[in-house]
Design a protein around this motif. Structure first.
Motif, PDB file in Angstrom:
ATOM      1  N   HIS A  77      13.765  20.753  24.053  1.00 48.04           N
ATOM      2  CA  HIS A  77      14.602  21.357  23.282  1.00 48.04           C
ATOM      3  C   HIS A  77      14.095  21.244  21.666  1.00 48.04           C
ATOM      4  O   HIS A  77      14.773  21.988  20.944  1.00 48.04           O
ATOM      5  CB  HIS A  77      15.924  20.590  23.490  1.00 48.04           C
ATOM      6  N   ASP A  78      13.555  20.098  21.412  1.00 50.38           N
ATOM      7  CA  ASP A  78      12.987  19.901  19.949  1.00 50.38           C
ATOM      8  C   ASP A  78      11.684  20.451  19.714  1.00 50.38           C
ATOM      9  O   ASP A  78      11.263  20.171  18.509  1.00 50.38           O
ATOM     10  CB  ASP A  78      13.120  18.435  19.832  1.00 50.38           C
ATOM     11  N   GLY A  79      11.312  21.230  20.537  1.00 53.77           N
ATOM     12  CA  GLY A  79       9.971  21.977  20.282  1.00 53.77           C
ATOM     13  C   GLY A  79       8.595  20.735  20.361  1.00 53.77           C
ATOM     14  O   GLY A  79       7.673  21.161  19.818  1.00 53.77           O
ATOM     15  N   ALA A  80       8.921  19.557  20.507  1.00 54.73           N
ATOM     16  CA  ALA A  80       8.073  18.295  20.468  1.00 54.73           C
ATOM     17  C   ALA A  80       7.404  18.048  19.138  1.00 54.73           C
ATOM     18  O   ALA A  80       6.249  17.746  19.019  1.00 54.73           O
ATOM     19  CB  ALA A  80       6.892  18.730  21.420  1.00 54.73           C
ATOM     20  N   LEU A  81       8.187  18.543  17.949  1.00 61.27           N
ATOM     21  CA  LEU A  81       7.877  18.502  16.702  1.00 61.27           C
ATOM     22  C   LEU A  81       8.313  17.204  16.208  1.00 61.27           C
ATOM     23  O   LEU A  81       9.079  16.774  16.628  1.00 61.27           O
ATOM     24  CB  LEU A  81       8.195  19.618  15.733  1.00 61.27           C
ATOM     25  N   ARG A  82       7.593  16.555  15.167  1.00 64.19           N
ATOM     26  CA  ARG A  82       7.710  15.392  14.492  1.00 64.19           C
ATOM     27  C   ARG A  82       9.473  15.568  13.823  1.00 64.19           C
ATOM     28  O   ARG A  82       9.539  16.741  13.035  1.00 64.19           O
ATOM     29  CB  ARG A  82       7.114  15.139  13.607  1.00 64.19           C
ATOM     30  N   TYR A  83      10.054  14.714  13.587  1.00 62.67           N
ATOM     31  CA  TYR A  83      11.398  14.840  12.987  1.00 62.67           C
ATOM     32  C   TYR A  83      11.293  14.641  11.578  1.00 62.67           C
ATOM     33  O   TYR A  83      10.615  13.817  11.120  1.00 62.67           O
ATOM     34  CB  TYR A  83      12.369  14.071  13.603  1.00 62.67           C
ATOM     35  N   LEU A  84      12.105  15.407  10.765  1.00 64.04           N
ATOM     36  CA  LEU A  84      11.994  15.120   9.098  1.00 64.04           C
ATOM     37  C   LEU A  84      12.895  13.894   8.966  1.00 64.04           C
ATOM     38  O   LEU A  84      13.821  13.687   9.424  1.00 64.04           O
ATOM     39  CB  LEU A  84      12.594  16.368   8.390  1.00 64.04           C
ATOM     40  N   VAL A  85      12.238  13.164   8.160  1.00 60.10           N
ATOM     41  CA  VAL A  85      13.029  11.858   7.846  1.00 60.10           C
ATOM     42  C   VAL A  85      14.488  12.099   7.175  1.00 60.10           C
ATOM     43  O   VAL A  85      14.572  13.059   6.091  1.00 60.10           O
ATOM     44  CB  VAL A  85      12.132  11.032   6.702  1.00 60.10           C
ATOM     45  N   GLY A  86      15.437  11.506   7.655  1.00 58.43           N
ATOM     46  CA  GLY A  86      16.702  12.078   7.044  1.00 58.43           C
ATOM     47  C   GLY A  86      17.455  13.183   7.784  1.00 58.43           C
ATOM     48  O   GLY A  86      18.764  13.174   7.485  1.00 58.43           O
ATOM     49  N   THR A  87      17.032  13.635   8.893  1.00 57.69           N
ATOM     50  CA  THR A  87      17.472  14.705   9.618  1.00 57.69           C
ATOM     51  C   THR A  87      18.508  14.197  10.614  1.00 57.69           C
ATOM     52  O   THR A  87      18.410  13.177  11.254  1.00 57.69           O
ATOM     53  CB  THR A  87      16.611  15.588  10.305  1.00 57.69           C
ATOM     54  N   GLU A  88      19.731  14.686  10.743  1.00 58.81           N
ATOM     55  CA  GLU A  88      20.564  14.188  11.637  1.00 58.81           C
ATOM     56  C   GLU A  88      20.974  15.362  12.582  1.00 58.81           C
ATOM     57  O   GLU A  88      20.950  16.435  12.506  1.00 58.81           O
ATOM     58  CB  GLU A  88      21.997  14.014  11.104  1.00 58.81           C
ATOM     59  N   ASN A  89      21.273  15.029  13.928  1.00 61.87           N
ATOM     60  CA  ASN A  89      21.657  15.527  14.825  1.00 61.87           C
ATOM     61  C   ASN A  89      23.231  15.450  15.059  1.00 61.87           C
ATOM     62  O   ASN A  89      23.845  14.494  15.432  1.00 61.87           O
ATOM     63  CB  ASN A  89      21.001  15.452  16.407  1.00 61.87           C
ATOM     64  N   ILE A  90      24.102  16.598  14.887  1.00 58.39           N
ATOM     65  CA  ILE A  90      25.666  16.729  15.068  1.00 58.39           C
ATOM     66  C   ILE A  90      26.169  17.450  16.128  1.00 58.39           C
ATOM     67  O   ILE A  90      25.723  18.532  16.363  1.00 58.39           O
ATOM     68  CB  ILE A  90      26.063  17.282  13.778  1.00 58.39           C
ATOM     69  N   GLN A  91      26.620  16.795  17.005  1.00 62.18           N
ATOM     70  CA  GLN A  91      27.208  17.401  18.133  1.00 62.18           C
ATOM     71  C   GLN A  91      28.556  18.184  17.648  1.00 62.18           C
ATOM     72  O   GLN A  91      29.741  17.446  17.120  1.00 62.18           O
ATOM     73  CB  GLN A  91      27.726  16.491  19.142  1.00 62.18           C
ATOM     74  N   VAL A  92      28.679  19.499  18.025  1.00 64.30           N
ATOM     75  CA  VAL A  92      29.700  20.395  17.397  1.00 64.30           C
ATOM     76  C   VAL A  92      30.746  20.629  18.661  1.00 64.30           C
ATOM     77  O   VAL A  92      31.948  20.417  18.676  1.00 64.30           O
ATOM     78  CB  VAL A  92      29.248  21.526  16.787  1.00 64.30           C
ATOM     79  N   VAL A  93      30.073  20.984  19.821  1.00 61.61           N
ATOM     80  CA  VAL A  93      30.650  21.375  20.898  1.00 61.61           C
ATOM     81  C   VAL A  93      30.109  20.729  22.225  1.00 61.61           C
ATOM     82  O   VAL A  93      29.010  21.021  22.370  1.00 61.61           O
ATOM     83  CB  VAL A  93      30.738  22.878  21.209  1.00 61.61           C
ATOM     84  N   ARG A  94      30.886  20.368  23.098  1.00 60.94           N
ATOM     85  CA  ARG A  94      30.341  19.858  24.406  1.00 60.94           C
ATOM     86  C   ARG A  94      31.097  20.591  25.623  1.00 60.94           C
ATOM     87  O   ARG A  94      32.034  20.397  25.707  1.00 60.94           O
ATOM     88  CB  ARG A  94      30.557  18.188  24.371  1.00 60.94           C
ATOM     89  N   ALA A  95      30.493  21.116  26.214  1.00 60.50           N
ATOM     90  CA  ALA A  95      30.651  21.575  27.505  1.00 60.50           C
ATOM     91  C   ALA A  95      31.408  20.782  28.350  1.00 60.50           C
ATOM     92  O   ALA A  95      31.041  19.871  28.561  1.00 60.50           O
ATOM     93  CB  ALA A  95      29.626  22.612  28.166  1.00 60.50           C
ATOM     94  N   ASN A  96      32.800  21.133  29.077  1.00 62.20           N
ATOM     95  CA  ASN A  96      33.338  20.350  29.948  1.00 62.20           C
ATOM     96  C   ASN A  96      34.234  21.339  30.797  1.00 62.20           C
ATOM     97  O   ASN A  96      35.327  21.734  30.523  1.00 62.20           O
ATOM     98  CB  ASN A  96      34.307  19.416  29.101  1.00 62.20           C
TER      99      ASN A  96
END
Length: 224
Positions: A45-64
């Motif tokens: 899902h993340d392309g196996a790339l290094r994360y940029l310092v300071g980047t956040e992952n925000i959950q917007v919608v969660r299927a239920n």
């Protein structure tokens, strides 16, 4: 206010707002550019790339599916292709939502908003599953209708915000499987105007007489 999942990188995806798309790659207004080297791995899902310092992952919608009232109100579990823009001091995120699978009906487009990019409101329906006109049957070789777009917003020169989508047939909405692009205006109070077709696919014989929504009036286009 509830929070729902979509993993976002708010650095990207701002092209619905003209301010974010006016610069040349590598310039002050568009400072991020790819210069080669690491290649993304599409199997993760993340392309196996290094994360940029300071980047956040925000959950917007969660299927239920079990408790749809805790999610989008529909309980559909295929959510895909988010587009994000910032307008009128608000983040707008549009995404495709299918009942179960990609390229399988029914499919709709939902819209969710946030004042700060972290806390998101419950999604609302921007474009419903395609309601075929009376007397119009599903084209031969297809099994239903779907949505498929990779551009969700356009900020007009006069500052008005439009949300854009595309209707087609499952499971191949391209060329003769397409129907056309639709558009509707998002008002400053968060409500939306009527849905119009703005362009029909050039590979089939769709027009205002056999589609579910009217073609956009010339005066409406002029006023944009």
């Amino acid at each position: 206010m509830k929070r729902f999942p979509f993993t976002l990188m708010l650095i990207a995806g701002m092209c619905g707002h003209s301010h974010f798309c006016s610069g040349q790659t590598g310039s002050v207004s568009e400072p991020i550019r790819y210069i080669g080297g690491e290649i993304a791995n599409p199997n993760v899902h993340d392309g196996a790339l290094r994360y940029l310092v300071g980047t956040e992952n925000i959950q917007v919608v969660r299927a239920n599916r079990t408790h749809p009232e805790e999610a989008d109100g529909f309980g559909w579990t295929y959510n895909h292709a988010p587009n994000i823009t910032y307008w009128n001091n608000t983040f707008f995120l549009q995404y495709l939502s299918g009942a179960v699978n990609e390229h399988e009906p029914p499919v709709q487009t939902l819209l969710v908003t946030s004042a700060d990019g972290r806390n998101w409101n419950k999604p609302v329906q921007a474009f419903p599953p395609y309601p075929a006109s009376e007397g119009v049957s599903i084209s031969e070789g297809y099994n239903g209708y779907m949505m498929h777009q990779r551009m969700g917003f356009y900020t007009a020169p006069n500052g008005r915000l439009l949300t854009i989508a595309f209707y087609g047939h499952t499971e191949h909405p391209f060329k003769k499987g397409g129907i056309g692009h639709v558009v509707r205006e998002i008002y400053k109070d968060g409500t939306m105007g009527p849905i119009y077709f703005i362009r029909y696919t050039s590979h089939a014989d769709w027009n205002e007489t056999n589609t579910a929504f009217p073609f956009i009036p010339p005066l409406t286009i002029k006023n944009l």
